[in-house]
Design a protein around this motif. Sequence first.
Motif, PDB file in Angstrom:
ATOM      1  N   ALA A 112       0.820  -1.212   0.000  1.00  0.00           N
ATOM      2  CA  ALA A 112       0.000   0.000   0.000  1.00  0.00           C
ATOM      3  C   ALA A 112       0.854   1.262   0.000  1.00  0.00           C
ATOM      4  N   PHE A 125      -4.567   9.320   4.752  1.00  0.00           N
ATOM      5  CA  PHE A 125      -4.903   7.966   5.174  1.00  0.00           C
ATOM      6  C   PHE A 125      -3.648   7.149   5.476  1.00  0.00           C
ATOM      7  N   ARG A 129      -2.792   5.656   9.349  1.00  0.00           N
ATOM      8  CA  ARG A 129      -2.517   4.266   9.704  1.00  0.00           C
ATOM      9  C   ARG A 129      -1.315   4.148  10.624  1.00  0.00           C
ATOM     10  N   ARG A 172      -5.650   1.298  17.437  1.00  0.00           N
ATOM     11  CA  ARG A 172      -5.823   0.301  16.375  1.00  0.00           C
ATOM     12  C   ARG A 172      -7.272  -0.167  16.198  1.00  0.00           C
ATOM     13  N   ILE A 176     -11.199   2.519  14.061  1.00  0.00           N
ATOM     14  CA  ILE A 176     -11.696   1.862  12.845  1.00  0.00           C
ATOM     15  C   ILE A 176     -12.969   2.525  12.309  1.00  0.00           C
ATOM     16  N   TYR A 179     -12.086   5.935  10.833  1.00  0.00           N
ATOM     17  CA  TYR A 179     -11.245   5.806   9.641  1.00  0.00           C
ATOM     18  C   TYR A 179     -12.078   5.423   8.425  1.00  0.00           C
ATOM     19  N   TYR A 180     -12.908   4.383   8.574  1.00  0.00           N
ATOM     20  CA  TYR A 180     -13.669   3.913   7.418  1.00  0.00           C
ATOM     21  C   TYR A 180     -14.798   4.868   7.032  1.00  0.00           C
ATOM     22  N   VAL A 183     -13.034   7.070   4.772  1.00  0.00           N
ATOM     23  CA  VAL A 183     -12.782   6.357   3.519  1.00  0.00           C
ATOM     24  C   VAL A 183     -14.031   6.374   2.647  1.00  0.00           C
ATOM     25  N   TRP A 203      -5.259   0.348  -1.443  1.00  0.00           N
ATOM     26  CA  TRP A 203      -5.718   1.077  -0.264  1.00  0.00           C
ATOM     27  C   TRP A 203      -6.717   0.247   0.535  1.00  0.00           C
ATOM     28  N   SER A 206      -5.392  -3.579   1.620  1.00  0.00           N
ATOM     29  CA  SER A 206      -4.389  -3.560   2.686  1.00  0.00           C
ATOM     30  C   SER A 206      -5.007  -3.136   4.013  1.00  0.00           C
ATOM     31  N   CYS A 207      -5.925  -2.171   3.989  1.00  0.00           N
ATOM     32  CA  CYS A 207      -6.568  -1.722   5.218  1.00  0.00           C
ATOM     33  C   CYS A 207      -7.388  -2.848   5.858  1.00  0.00           C
ATOM     34  N   ASP A 211      -6.572  -4.502   9.502  1.00  0.00           N
ATOM     35  CA  ASP A 211      -7.539  -4.409  10.589  1.00  0.00           C
ATOM     36  C   ASP A 211      -8.000  -5.787  11.073  1.00  0.00           C
TER      37      ASP A 211
END
Length: 244
Positions: A112, A125, A129, A172, A176, A179-180, A183, A203, A206-207, A211
Amino acid sequence: MFFQLLFSFISPTISSRCCGTYKQLTGAKQCDWDSRVVSTVHALIVGSFCLYILAYDDAVNLDPIWGDPFQVKMNVAITCGYLVYDLLLFARYWKEMRDPYMVCHHFAVIYAYGYVLNRGVLPYFANFRLISELSTPFVNLRWFFDAVGLPRSSQPVLINGLAMAVVFFIVRIAVIPSYYSQVFATFGTEGYIRLGIGPQVAWIVSCVILDILNVFWMYKIAAGFYRVVTKGKPGGKPKRNHAE
């Protein structure tokens, strides 16, 4: 080269002088010790830089897909250098450091971040991460406590275990949804369409992989901390051995 120098010379020299236990460890344990010193240094450098970018890099924050990626690319380059070093270390010491999950993690990240370095896309982004690296020092400290022989029921180990679980969850797992949501907010926009199919797949795939691994590791951390805390309580089931 910097991380290899840290592993081969700086960590063994400082560790042997500052910690008598280091000299008593087996060769495999010393290898693991030095690799975790490198991991901690990398996490502190990248994690601190990541927070700085999130707080002060307006270009990246205003345009998460095509914002000026200079500072992010520098931070990502440091991480990719570390990941290449670590993969070479796994290849050389596979019998001692066998960890297929971590190898999958490294390849997914490099895949990524290659787009970030080559095309300068998705700087926000990519940097977001890297927040996850802030949990790494606590994970490594737990291993160091084990290596020097501190009981897992001792206060320093328990405090670090709690801090590790809390920080790991915050950087982490708890991020989530946020973050999404960001996205998904980019889907269909002009900036997203300009990316092309390659970066889009790299992108998202890999995310998702990262996760899934993060949730798996969070479960192991929480389960391990729960076992340690409840082992000494009345009615707790005694363990047959100390392997965890």
